[in-house]
Design a protein around this motif. Structure first.
Motif, PDB file in Angstrom:
ATOM      1  N   VAL A  77       0.235  -1.080  -0.075  1.00  0.00           N
ATOM      2  CA  VAL A  77      -0.140   0.442  -0.174  1.00  0.00           C
ATOM      3  C   VAL A  77       1.069   1.096  -0.109  1.00  0.00           C
ATOM      4  CG1 VAL A  77      -1.895   1.018   1.116  1.00  0.00           C
ATOM      5  CG2 VAL A  77      -2.526  -1.301   1.077  1.00  0.00           C
ATOM      6  N   THR A  78       1.212   1.991  -1.601  1.00  0.00           N
ATOM      7  CA  THR A  78       1.783   3.220  -1.053  1.00  0.00           C
ATOM      8  C   THR A  78       1.391   4.182   0.024  1.00  0.00           C
ATOM      9  OG1 THR A  78       1.258   3.309  -3.696  1.00  0.00           O
ATOM     10  CG2 THR A  78       2.070   5.260  -2.028  1.00  0.00           C
ATOM     11  N   PRO A  79       1.671   4.593   0.657  1.00  0.00           N
ATOM     12  CA  PRO A  79       1.497   5.793   2.111  1.00  0.00           C
ATOM     13  C   PRO A  79       1.154   6.771   1.797  1.00  0.00           C
ATOM     14  CG  PRO A  79       4.154   4.758   2.403  1.00  0.00           C
ATOM     15  CD  PRO A  79       3.229   4.250   0.870  1.00  0.00           C
ATOM     16  N   VAL A  80       0.001   7.129   2.413  1.00  0.00           N
ATOM     17  CA  VAL A  80      -0.787   8.428   2.406  1.00  0.00           C
ATOM     18  C   VAL A  80      -0.398   9.878   2.276  1.00  0.00           C
ATOM     19  CG1 VAL A  80      -2.997   9.938   2.797  1.00  0.00           C
ATOM     20  CG2 VAL A  80      -2.906   7.848   2.832  1.00  0.00           C
ATOM     21  N   LEU A  81       0.481   9.611   3.194  1.00  0.00           N
ATOM     22  CA  LEU A  81       1.526  10.787   3.376  1.00  0.00           C
ATOM     23  C   LEU A  81       2.964  10.826   3.303  1.00  0.00           C
ATOM     24  CD1 LEU A  81       0.732  12.186   6.627  1.00  0.00           C
ATOM     25  CD2 LEU A  81      -0.078  12.874   5.116  1.00  0.00           C
ATOM     26  N   ARG A  82       3.925  11.518   2.308  1.00  0.00           N
ATOM     27  CA  ARG A  82       5.217  11.519   1.955  1.00  0.00           C
ATOM     28  C   ARG A  82       5.638  12.478   1.372  1.00  0.00           C
ATOM     29  NH1 ARG A  82       1.559   8.607  -1.862  1.00  0.00           N
ATOM     30  NH2 ARG A  82       1.883   8.440  -4.032  1.00  0.00           N
ATOM     31  N   GLY A  83       6.820  12.283   0.932  1.00  0.00           N
ATOM     32  CA  GLY A  83       7.697  13.176   0.753  1.00  0.00           C
ATOM     33  C   GLY A  83       7.142  14.919   0.928  1.00  0.00           C
ATOM     34  N   ALA A  84       6.888  15.979   0.044  1.00  0.00           N
ATOM     35  CA  ALA A  84       6.735  17.390  -0.345  1.00  0.00           C
ATOM     36  C   ALA A  84       5.177  17.275   1.529  1.00  0.00           C
ATOM     37  CB  ALA A  84       6.263  18.227  -0.675  1.00  0.00           C
TER      38      ALA A  84
ATOM     39  N   GLU B 231       4.428  15.114   3.152  1.00  0.00           N
ATOM     40  CA  GLU B 231       4.876  14.270   4.519  1.00  0.00           C
ATOM     41  C   GLU B 231       4.661  15.486   5.882  1.00  0.00           C
ATOM     42  OE1 GLU B 231       7.222  11.364   6.613  1.00  0.00           O
ATOM     43  OE2 GLU B 231       6.060  10.537   5.366  1.00  0.00           O
ATOM     44  N   GLU B 232       6.448  16.772   4.516  1.00  0.00           N
ATOM     45  CA  GLU B 232       7.197  17.449   5.447  1.00  0.00           C
ATOM     46  C   GLU B 232       6.090  18.460   5.885  1.00  0.00           C
ATOM     47  OE1 GLU B 232       9.650  18.989   2.940  1.00  0.00           O
ATOM     48  OE2 GLU B 232      11.105  17.008   2.469  1.00  0.00           O
ATOM     49  N   GLU B 233       5.107  18.703   5.113  1.00  0.00           N
ATOM     50  CA  GLU B 233       4.288  19.448   5.750  1.00  0.00           C
ATOM     51  C   GLU B 233       3.310  19.210   6.842  1.00  0.00           C
ATOM     52  OE1 GLU B 233       0.274  22.258   3.577  1.00  0.00           O
ATOM     53  OE2 GLU B 233       1.789  20.573   2.359  1.00  0.00           O
ATOM     54  N   PHE B 234       3.352  17.852   6.783  1.00  0.00           N
ATOM     55  CA  PHE B 234       2.146  17.358   7.765  1.00  0.00           C
ATOM     56  C   PHE B 234       3.350  17.415   9.385  1.00  0.00           C
ATOM     57  CE2 PHE B 234       1.034  14.415  10.868  1.00  0.00           C
ATOM     58  CZ  PHE B 234      -0.325  14.121  10.603  1.00  0.00           C
ATOM     59  N   VAL B 235       4.671  17.251   9.062  1.00  0.00           N
ATOM     60  CA  VAL B 235       5.810  17.340  10.500  1.00  0.00           C
ATOM     61  C   VAL B 235       5.489  19.140  10.874  1.00  0.00           C
ATOM     62  CG1 VAL B 235       7.975  16.735  10.648  1.00  0.00           C
ATOM     63  CG2 VAL B 235       6.959  15.564   9.808  1.00  0.00           C
ATOM     64  N   GLU B 236       5.934  19.785   9.519  1.00  0.00           N
ATOM     65  CA  GLU B 236       6.088  21.084   9.658  1.00  0.00           C
ATOM     66  C   GLU B 236       5.023  21.474  11.119  1.00  0.00           C
ATOM     67  OE1 GLU B 236       6.042  25.209   7.991  1.00  0.00           O
ATOM     68  OE2 GLU B 236       6.647  23.761   6.767  1.00  0.00           O
ATOM     69  N   ARG B 237       2.825  21.087  10.534  1.00  0.00           N
ATOM     70  CA  ARG B 237       2.012  21.394  11.164  1.00  0.00           C
ATOM     71  C   ARG B 237       2.074  20.567  13.323  1.00  0.00           C
ATOM     72  NH1 ARG B 237      -1.593  24.271   8.814  1.00  0.00           N
ATOM     73  NH2 ARG B 237      -3.647  23.492  10.006  1.00  0.00           N
ATOM     74  N   LEU B 238       2.594  19.547  13.006  1.00  0.00           N
ATOM     75  CA  LEU B 238       2.738  18.938  13.867  1.00  0.00           C
ATOM     76  C   LEU B 238       3.961  19.570  15.352  1.00  0.00           C
ATOM     77  CD1 LEU B 238       2.136  16.195  15.626  1.00  0.00           C
ATOM     78  CD2 LEU B 238       3.769  15.411  14.447  1.00  0.00           C
ATOM     79  N   GLU B 239       5.129  20.123  14.358  1.00  0.00           N
ATOM     80  CA  GLU B 239       5.732  20.572  15.076  1.00  0.00           C
ATOM     81  C   GLU B 239       5.288  22.393  15.693  1.00  0.00           C
ATOM     82  OE1 GLU B 239       9.592  21.032  12.995  1.00  0.00           O
ATOM     83  OE2 GLU B 239      10.188  18.799  13.022  1.00  0.00           O
ATOM     84  N   GLU B 240       4.730  22.840  15.016  1.00  0.00           N
ATOM     85  CA  GLU B 240       3.948  23.824  15.583  1.00  0.00           C
ATOM     86  C   GLU B 240       2.536  23.885  16.418  1.00  0.00           C
ATOM     87  OE1 GLU B 240       2.575  25.652  11.930  1.00  0.00           O
ATOM     88  OE2 GLU B 240       5.219  26.307  11.452  1.00  0.00           O
TER      89      GLU B 240
END
Length: 349
Positions: free
Chosen positions: A83-90, A92-101
């Motif tokens: 199964v291809t991950p729903v979050l990957r690449g850019a 996933e980076e955007e998701f991590v950025e929001r998580l850190e904020e």
């Protein structure tokens, strides 16, 4: 006949050690651990299997990969289908950025964001797995004043060495302190406790408004000393008394005091400031730059979830807790690393 493990060579072993010294994801660290033990040439294959909890084939696979493709190839994850991950690449980076904020209050908030950005639905349990995989953890946010200026905070950090050098010019001995005050009182401080699921935990409480103030100063470097003062209130005259206490702790040294711009703190040109004291104000609304904030939190934790009949009894408990954290090794652990580094490159201590 079983395969042997020849030596990897000094250059490749050096590359492995440099990669091992860096921060790595758990899966990457496991691969490096295997080839690192292979490179040390001290353990047998069976021993490496036991230490790293991997199969014999995995040991040889990682070893062959690092020999043929280098460390970069070893740490390259090859997607083998599924199964291809729903979050990957850019994304996933955007998701991590929001998580850190701290943008996601609940897993449902992250679930809604993923659905909006990808038009795909993930179960809430699946979203929690993604959050944990990316290092997410539920935390209580710290209050941050709306007027806080992050640019000024960063500017203060960058200019601190130059300011310390100017204040310490031609001074044979300089001691740098951070200073703050915390209010305590008979109104109980409530903190979290461990409990079993399904049980409702209570803490004693009373509505009594009687309080005092604890003044704290921690030395940034050198002896990592700590100065404390209990007072019934705060004003500029009391602040002058505490500055005098710090000055008299070492009359032969110049004392640089880093503190916030509270209204009851003396301005830099006030005549009540001792002759061997210099004031270095923090930017407005930036308590996270002051390590003494952490000291105050530890003191509150020590007296939390308890009732005290009198202010004197509470002060005795606070003093006992404060003395435990006033030891040099504890003070050193409370000082922010960036502050210690800037102080060392800005002025002799």
């Amino acid at each position: 006949m079983g395969r042997t493990l020849p030596r990897l060579g000094e250059e490749l072993v050096g590359q492995i050690e440099r990669a091992w010294a860096k921060r790595q994801e758990p899966w990457a660290r496991k691969r490096l651990q295997v080839v690192r033990l292979v490179g040390q040439h001290e353990l047998t294959v069976a021993q490496i299997m036991k230490v790293c909890d991997v199969s014999r084939q995995t040991v040889f696979t990682y070893r062959d990969t690092v020999v043929s493709e280098g460390v970069e190839g070893l740490l390259r994850r090859k997607w083998a289908g599924g199964v291809t991950p729903v979050l990957r690449g850019a994304l996933e980076e955007e998701f991590v950025e929001r998580l850190e904020e701290g943008k996601f209050r609940r897993a449902a908030d992250a679930q809604a964001w993923i659905r909006k950005r990808t038009r795909k639905h993930m179960s809430e349990s699946g979203v929690r797995k993604v959050l944990r995989r990316l290092g997410g953890k539920l935390k209580v946010p710290r209050k941050s004043h709306a007027k806080k200026n992050k640019a000024r905070m960063e500017q203060f950090k960058q200019q601190l060495p130059a300011k310390l050098s100017a204040l310490a010019a031609n001074e044979p001995s300089v001691r740098i302190w951070v200073l703050d005050e915390h209010r305590y009182g008979l109104l109980p401080v409530i903190r979290r406790v461990w409990a079993r699921p399904g049980t409702r935990v209570t803490a004693p409480y009373q509505t009594r408004y009687k309080w005092g103030y604890l003044h704290e100063a921690l030395e940034v470097d050198g002896a990592h000393a700590c100065e404390l003062l209990f007072t019934p209130s705060v004003d500029r005259d009391i602040h002058a008394i505490f500055l005098q206490q710090i000055a008299q702790s070492d009359p032969g040294s110049m004392h640089v005091i880093i503190e916030d711009q509270a209204g009851f703190h003396l301005p830099e040109n006030d005549a009540r400031i001792p002759g061997n004291v210099r004031i270095l104000p923090l930017p407005p609304y930036s308590p996270e730059l002051n390590p003494v904030e952490r000291f105050g939190g530890l003191i509150k934790q020590a007296v939390s979830n308890r009732l005290y009949p009198t202010l004197e009894r509470l002060e005795k408990h606070i003093e006992a807790a404060a003395r435990q954290w006033a030891k040099p090794e504890k003070v050193a652990g409370l000082i922010h690393q960036w502050l210690a580094d800037k102080a060392n490159c800005g002025a002799p201590t």
